[in-house]
Design an enzyme around this catalytic site. Structure first.
Site, PDB file in Angstrom:
ATOM      1  N   LYS A 116     -20.072 104.448 -58.119  1.00 13.60           N
ATOM      2  CA  LYS A 116     -21.407 103.855 -57.954  1.00 13.60           C
ATOM      3  C   LYS A 116     -22.276 104.651 -56.996  1.00 13.60           C
ATOM      4  CE  LYS A 116     -20.962  98.977 -59.124  1.00 13.60           C
ATOM      5  NZ  LYS A 116     -21.200  97.609 -58.642  1.00 13.60           N
ATOM      6  N   LYS A 200     -16.417 101.372 -71.625  1.00 15.97           N
ATOM      7  CA  LYS A 200     -16.592  99.921 -71.602  1.00 15.97           C
ATOM      8  C   LYS A 200     -18.016  99.507 -71.941  1.00 15.97           C
ATOM      9  CE  LYS A 200     -15.784  96.716 -68.334  1.00 15.97           C
ATOM     10  NZ  LYS A 200     -15.374  96.041 -67.109  1.00 15.97           N
ATOM     11  N   LYS A 203     -23.732  97.011 -68.721  1.00 16.55           N
ATOM     12  CA  LYS A 203     -25.175  96.798 -68.619  1.00 16.55           C
ATOM     13  C   LYS A 203     -25.902  98.056 -68.171  1.00 16.55           C
ATOM     14  CE  LYS A 203     -23.950  93.789 -64.816  1.00 16.55           C
ATOM     15  NZ  LYS A 203     -23.851  92.352 -64.595  1.00 16.55           N
TER      16      LYS A 203
END
Ligand code: TRP
Length: 337
Positions: A116, A200, A203
């Protein structure tokens, strides 16, 4: 002697971005099932959300959207606790104690932070780095024993166990906190992108076609399934025929999870058929299963007073469980209470 802790489920969803099929099949639907098995606490983790920038108005909207999704999917607010993390101050208080229990070295190993934060770690928020400590606090504030999460959260849950163990050892009660277990497996546990069967459904994927979101209408759902990446072969009749065919495997898995069937049963029905036949069947099934959910979400989303009431009542119930545990944490640490 180890004492046994009462079984209790805790899980959380971040109010960032639209909920998608992976969140529904992999998490929320599991929450619905678990509420019948043990006491269950489902949190909307707004404090985790702000570890990266969130527009305040959107954060508020998305918090209500998740509350609507929880209820529309079948979580009963009289049975399970639905609430917002920031409404119960114990999360922040226990997270601070855990910031002082966890070691820099433990957090330096967290792969999600590395992903991230990207290349420029110096510019990531400090909150993003200590995110797993807050997650451990979420769970242990209620002495939760079972945590339904995705595969990607496994490492964070191991850290929560390490923190619980260290706290228990240092503050004089080897059973003070339970060591929470992840609940990862089950149908729908790994819903992959419709554009790439090896990553995966997420969003943050730039392609809208990669995911079905819970606000899509029937035409959009059908279009996304029609455009889903596949290969030219027909579906196999046996599971080993899906090896090295990640996109085919994903669509079969989605069908199975939506229909409540095993992958094998889907292949028994569709083996030998091409995608020209399978995709329309999958689109019809997805629309039939999701339309009532999205419609109910939309209806509930229009009634903010009702949703805010659920969150308020949920937070009160959560506080009743958390307060005596937090009080004992403070006493053990040596804070005068
Ligand atoms: N980190 C989790 C995720 O992104 C969300 C989360 C926060 C959570 N606190 C939690 C999940 C506690 C389970 C238990 O999916």
């Amino acid at each position: 002697m180890t004492k046994t802790h009462a079984q209790r489920v805790f899980s959380g969803v971040q109010p960032t971005g639209n909920l998608h099929l992976g969140n529904y099949l992999g998490a929320i639907r599991k929450f619905v099932d678990m509420q019948h098995e043990m006491e269950s606490i489902y949190c909307i983790v707004d404090m985790h959300a702000i570890t990266v920038w969130q527009d305040p108005k959107q954060l508020r909207d998305q918090t209500l959207e998740i509350a609507a999704a929880y209820v529309a999917a079948g979580i009963d607010p009289d049975k399970a606790i639905i609430f917002q993390q920031s409404a119960v101050s114990g999360h922040a208080e226990l997270a601070w104690v855990f910031n002082c229990v966890a070691r820099m070295g433990w957090l330096n190993r967290m792969t999600q932070f590395k992903d991230k934060a990207g290349k420029d770690k110096e510019r990531a928020s400090v909150g993003l780095f200590v995110y797993p400590n807050l997650m451990a606090a979420d769970i242990l504030l209620y002495r939760a024993t079972h945590v339904p999460v995705g595969e990607d959260q496994k490492q964070h849950l191991e850290l929560a166990r390490d923190i619980a163990t260290k706290f228990n050892n240092e503050f004089g009660d080897e059973d003070f906190f339970p060591l929470p277990e992840p609940l990862i497996k089950g149908p729908g546990a790994r819903i992959m992108s419709l554009r790439d069967g090896t990553s995966k459904m997420s969003k943050s994927d730039p392609s809208d076609l990669s995911r079905i979101v819970l606000t899509d209408d029937a035409d959009t759902i059908a279009k996304k399934i029609k455009k889903a990446k596949t290969d030219p072969e027909p579906l196999p009749t046996e599971m080993d025929g899906l090896e090295d065919r990640p996109e085919a495997k994903n669509l079969v898995g989605i069908y199975a999870a939506l229909a409540g069937m095993t992958d094998e049963a889907v292949l028994a029905e569709f083996g030998g058929e091409g995608f020209g036949k399978f995709k329309p069947a999958l689109a019809d099934l997805a629309v039939a299963k999701l339309a009532p959910l999205t419609e109910e979400m939309r209806r509930l989303r229009g009634d903010e007073a009702y949703l805010e009431g659920i969150l308020r009542t949920g937070a009160e119930k959560a506080r009743v469980i958390a307060e005596p545990i937090m009080r004992e944490v403070k006493e053990r640490v040596g804070f005068i209470v």
